[in-house]
Enzyme design. Structure first.
Site, short mmCIF file in Angstrom:
data_model
loop_
_atom_site.label_atom_id
_atom_site.label_comp_id
_atom_site.label_asym_id
_atom_site.label_seq_id
_atom_site.Cartn_x
_atom_site.Cartn_y
_atom_site.Cartn_z
N SER A 1 -119.56 7.69 32.75
CA SER A 1 -119.14 6.44 32.95
C SER A 1 -119.31 5.78 31.37
O SER A 1 -120.12 5.86 30.70
CB SER A 1 -120.25 6.04 33.93
OG SER A 1 -119.60 3.97 33.96
N TYR B 1 -127.18 3.16 38.10
CA TYR B 1 -125.86 3.61 38.53
C TYR B 1 -124.95 4.23 37.08
O TYR B 1 -125.74 5.92 36.65
CB TYR B 1 -124.93 2.61 39.39
CG TYR B 1 -123.71 4.20 38.73
CD1 TYR B 1 -123.10 5.27 39.41
CD2 TYR B 1 -122.21 3.16 37.85
CE1 TYR B 1 -121.77 6.15 38.76
CE2 TYR B 1 -121.75 4.02 37.40
CZ TYR B 1 -121.00 5.56 37.77
OH TYR B 1 -119.95 5.93 37.67
N LYS C 1 -126.01 8.41 34.64
CA LYS C 1 -125.07 9.00 34.08
C LYS C 1 -125.22 8.76 32.83
O LYS C 1 -125.29 10.44 32.18
CB LYS C 1 -123.75 8.11 34.04
CG LYS C 1 -123.03 8.14 35.52
CD LYS C 1 -122.26 9.24 36.14
CE LYS C 1 -121.61 9.53 36.89
NZ LYS C 1 -121.27 10.46 37.41
#
Length: 339
Positions: free
Chosen positions: A124, A148, A152
């Site tokens: 991402s 989040y 990643k």
């Protein structure tokens, strides 16, 4: 090529499956359906006019992974599976660390056991330091602004270390910017469980009437109209990037990272106007406070993907909006049967 796809029933996974199968790949979808539906795979088979292997399972279950991968014997893995809501990740950090990171480690361990050494990872743009100048290149310093994004970032490092320690391995890390859109048929699209976290699914449900209005999180960012700006990429272009990455890792060694975007940023208000123009639907909205973990602007420099993978985005914002609305009109309840 035999390709093991984690999260195959999800938004990006399902579109990638169709393209893989149409290219003649043998595919297995491995998914626990926590934020997806088995119905997506039925439609994938219809669109591809081909069959695929399907296993319901969790990436955090090493035994289930080993059984599925050992029986299938993949040449390569595409790893989509993971929790992905920025706001939720701030509320449930341990859940995100456990699922995304522990699940990825389990996957790599099973790959080692069965002798599969090629992987494409769904990363991402949230890994980048939002305070650095954009457009972001693959060398822009990393400093994720959300839990989040940090998951990643950590998984990228794990894959890079795994690749360095695994002779003959090859990995492609794809840093997505903002996937949107739907298949041209309207048969598969983005179908989040509950209230959407992403912009276009929310806009389309407001236009449909199932949600009252769109909340625009903040209007004081340093952008053309004060609302957050993102590099939106059509899911069909994104799926194509995975096929290009698979072709690349088939003959490469080591781990390479690629931005997957268009190079153009669109603000929230500009996206609302584009959707209204493309669909002739009204989208009521209300400005609220900024959301935790959100940043002003993210936009890619995708030149490396074009030069190394031979891939470039082709769909514009209008095409993205039209395809989302087509999916919404044809599937007002998503993959679910109306009650």
């Amino acid at each position: 090529m035999r390709v093991f796809v984690t999260g195959g029933a999800g938004f990006i996974g399902s579109h990638t499956l169709v393209q893989l199968m149409r290219k003649g790949a043998d595919v297995l979808s491995y998914d626990n359906y926590c934020n997806s539906s088995p119905e997506a795979l039925s439609r994938v088979k219809r669109l591809a006019q081909s069959d695929l292997a399907i296993v319901e399972g969790d990436i955090c279950d090493p035994g289930a992974l080993e059984r599925a991968m050992g029986d299938f014997k993949p040449d390569a893995v595409i790893h989509f599976a993971g929790l992905k809501a920025v706001g939720e990740s701030a509320e449930k950090p341990l859940t995100y660390y456990k699922n995304n990171i522990a699940g990825s480690i389990a996957l790599l361990e099973v790959m080692n056991k069965i002798g599969c050494s090629k992987i494409v990872f769904s990363s991402s743009a949230t890994v980048y330091d939002p305070d650095k100048p954009f457009p972001f290149t693959e060398d822009t310093p990393l400093k994720a602004a959300s839990t989040y994004g940090r998951t990643k970032h950590f998984i990228e490092d794990i894959i890079r270390d795994w690749s360095a320690a695994t002779p003959g391995s090859s990995a492609a890390v794809l840093r997505y910017f903002n996937p949107v859109g739907a298949h041209a048929s309207g048969d598969i699209g983005e179908d989040p469980v509950g209230i959407p976290n992403n912009l276009l699914p929310y806009i389309s449900r407001v236009a449909q009437g199932s949600l009252k209005e769109l909340q625009v999180f903040g209007d004081c960012y340093d952008t053309a109209d004060g609302t957050g700006a993102r590099d939106y990429i059509h899911v069909e272009d994104l799926a194509g990037a995975h096929l290009a990455a698979l072709e690349y890792i088939a003959g490469a060694k080591g781990c390479e990272t690629f931005n997957i975007g268009t190079g153009t940023a669109t603000t929230v208000l500009a996206m609302i106007r584009a959707f209204e123009a493309a669909t002739e639907q009204s989208v009521p909205y209300r400005i609220t406070g900024p959301r935790a973990g959100d940043v002003s602007t993210t936009v890619a420099n995708p030149s490396k993907a074009e030069q190394v993978l031979g891939w470039k985005a082709e769909h514009d914002i209008e095409a993205m909006c039209r395809s989302v609305w087509n999916w919404q009109v044809r599937n007002p309840n998503g993959y679910r049967t109306p009650e």
